[in-house]
Design a protein around this motif. Structure first.
Motif, PDB file in Angstrom:
ATOM      1  N   ILE A 159      49.640  18.549  35.118  1.00 42.59           N
ATOM      2  CA  ILE A 159      50.275  19.380  35.959  1.00 42.59           C
ATOM      3  C   ILE A 159      49.935  20.702  35.499  1.00 42.59           C
ATOM      4  O   ILE A 159      50.480  21.132  34.541  1.00 42.59           O
ATOM      5  N   VAL A 218      49.295  12.280  34.398  1.00 46.46           N
ATOM      6  CA  VAL A 218      48.676  13.302  35.395  1.00 46.46           C
ATOM      7  C   VAL A 218      48.928  14.789  34.728  1.00 46.46           C
ATOM      8  O   VAL A 218      50.058  15.173  34.294  1.00 46.46           O
ATOM      9  N   HIS A 225      53.205  15.401  42.673  1.00 46.95           N
ATOM     10  CA  HIS A 225      52.218  14.751  41.885  1.00 46.95           C
ATOM     11  C   HIS A 225      52.830  13.188  41.649  1.00 46.95           C
ATOM     12  O   HIS A 225      52.237  12.477  40.926  1.00 46.95           O
TER      13      HIS A 225
END
Length: 162
Positions: free
Chosen positions: A25, A23, A108
């Motif tokens: 960030i 992911v 997250h």
């Protein structure tokens, strides 16, 4: 059942985007590394490979090989999981902890669980992601980088009745 442990750490690099658990960030420095520097995916890859007795990420994807420069670590993890399946194992679950002063992991974590669960073949339910601070101590506490540790459980594929 078999268990493996993985660990990875990287220094921050202000010139790169930060990717953790597959992911992106935002508003945080990236990590130095030959691939995309995803310390979470690297630790999990080592844990999965170790549980199955298949070596480690450096053996499978050496940082001396230009083919892996800038590589997507989720793709490397998925490749390791395919090797695991070819060896007759499947991932049951993974538990990972990110040790960092920044960024905060909790906002997250769910996206990481989804992305990692897809690569591992467990779905998000088979992945736990946690963030912990080093309370200002050491190189992590000084904000020089971050570390990740992971534990993976695998089982023989035939052992699940499938």
């Amino acid at each position: 059942m078999r268990t493996g442990v993985g660990y990875d750490s990287h220094r921050f690099d202000e010139t790169r985007p930060l990717v953790l658990g597959g992911v992106a960030i935002p508003d945080a420095p990236g990590l130095k590394g030959h691939s995309d520097g995803d310390a979470v995916a690297h630790a999990i890859t080592d844990a999965v490979l170790g549980a199955a007795g298949l070596g480690d990420i450096g053996v499978l994807f050496p940082d001396t090989d230009p083919a892996y420069a800038g590589a997507d670590s989720i793709e490397l993890l998925a490749s390791a999981v395919r090797r695991l399946r070819d060896g007759g194992f499947r991932v049951v679950n993974v538990d990972a902890t990110v040790i960092a002063e920044r960024p905060r992991i909790s906002p997250h974590a769910e996206a990481m669980r989804e992305r990692l669960g897809e690569a591992l073949g467990t779905g998000a339910a088979g992945v736990s992601i946690k963030g912990k601070s080093n309370e200002g101590m050491g190189w992590i506490g000084r904000g020089e980088g971050l570390a990740a540790i992971a534990v993976a459980t695998v089982t023989p594929a035939a052992g699940d009745g499938a």
